[in-house]
Structure formats: C-alpha cells, structure tokens
Design a protein around this motif. Sequence first.
Motif, short mmCIF file in Angstrom:
data_model
loop_
_atom_site.label_atom_id
_atom_site.label_comp_id
_atom_site.label_asym_id
_atom_site.label_seq_id
_atom_site.Cartn_x
_atom_site.Cartn_y
_atom_site.Cartn_z
N GLN A 1 0.73 -1.25 -0.09
CA GLN A 1 -0.12 -0.10 -0.02
C GLN A 1 0.79 1.42 -0.01
OE1 GLN A 1 -2.47 -0.63 3.55
NE2 GLN A 1 -3.95 -1.56 1.98
N LYS A 2 1.86 1.43 0.81
CA LYS A 2 2.90 2.39 0.87
C LYS A 2 3.47 2.72 -0.63
CE LYS A 2 6.91 4.34 2.77
NZ LYS A 2 8.02 4.09 3.86
N GLY A 3 3.90 1.59 -1.18
CA GLY A 3 4.39 1.73 -2.68
C GLY A 3 3.48 2.13 -3.63
N MET A 4 2.28 1.55 -3.41
CA MET A 4 1.25 2.28 -4.31
C MET A 4 0.86 3.82 -4.36
SD MET A 4 -1.44 -1.13 -5.13
CE MET A 4 -2.14 -0.87 -3.33
N THR A 5 0.65 4.12 -2.86
CA THR A 5 0.26 5.53 -2.42
C THR A 5 1.71 6.34 -3.06
OG1 THR A 5 -0.86 4.86 -0.77
CG2 THR A 5 -0.12 7.00 -0.95
N THR A 6 2.80 5.94 -2.86
CA THR A 6 3.74 6.76 -3.16
C THR A 6 4.09 6.78 -4.56
OG1 THR A 6 4.72 6.13 -1.06
CG2 THR A 6 6.22 7.41 -2.50
#
Length: 122
Positions: free
Chosen positions: A52-57
């Motif tokens: 999720q962090k990767g997708m948001t970033t």
Amino acid sequence: SEIRLTQIDKFLSCWTRQINETIEYSATREMSKTYSDHDKSSPADEYIFWQQKGMTTLEVFQQLQSHQIRRVMLYLDKWPALKRSYQCDTDDGKARNYAFAKLCKELFSSLTEAKSNEKYLR
C-alpha cells in the motif's frame, strides 16, 4: 506576474503538503506498527503495508512527472526575483525549487524502500 507567483506558490505549497503527508503518514504508520503491534503483525500484514505504501507513493511520484509540475520548476529556475517573495537567504530565487526537488528525492527514496521491502516479503 505577481498573480502568477502567487498561483505558483499555492501550487507548490499544495504539492509540498501532499508529499510530506505521504512520507509522514507512511513513517508514522510504520513506527506505530513497529512499537505497538509488534507481536500482532504477521508477514502478510507487513507485505500489505509495504504494498500500500508503494502504491500510494508511486501515485504521487507519477503525478510529479506531469507537464504542469515541470513547467512550474522551469519557471522557478528562470525567476531570480522569487527570492523576495519566498524570503530566501540565497542570492537567487532557486531555493524554493531546490527544496521542492529535495522533497521529491525523499519521496523517490520512500518509493524505492517500499518496493524493495515488498519484493523481499513476497
């Protein structure tokens, strides 16, 4: 030209806030997860977090590649008079551009970290 500077300032302030929120939210969430739920988290939870962090970033990073952002950065490079508007300590108006570019680099580092951790946990 004063109106344009005001618009650019608002634009950069908005993007700076969004980038900071993306980086800080991830760091805060990661820290709270590490210290409060350490015994409760599973590898699947960690994987989901980093994914999720990767997708948001990545979403924010891709938006920063837009033509509009690039135009603003070029505009800032060309206007030494910006130092008065931004009350910069430097001799030119590129301080705001530099600070924004540095923040973008932090965002990229955050993206790299997330993707690396996601790959490791996969």
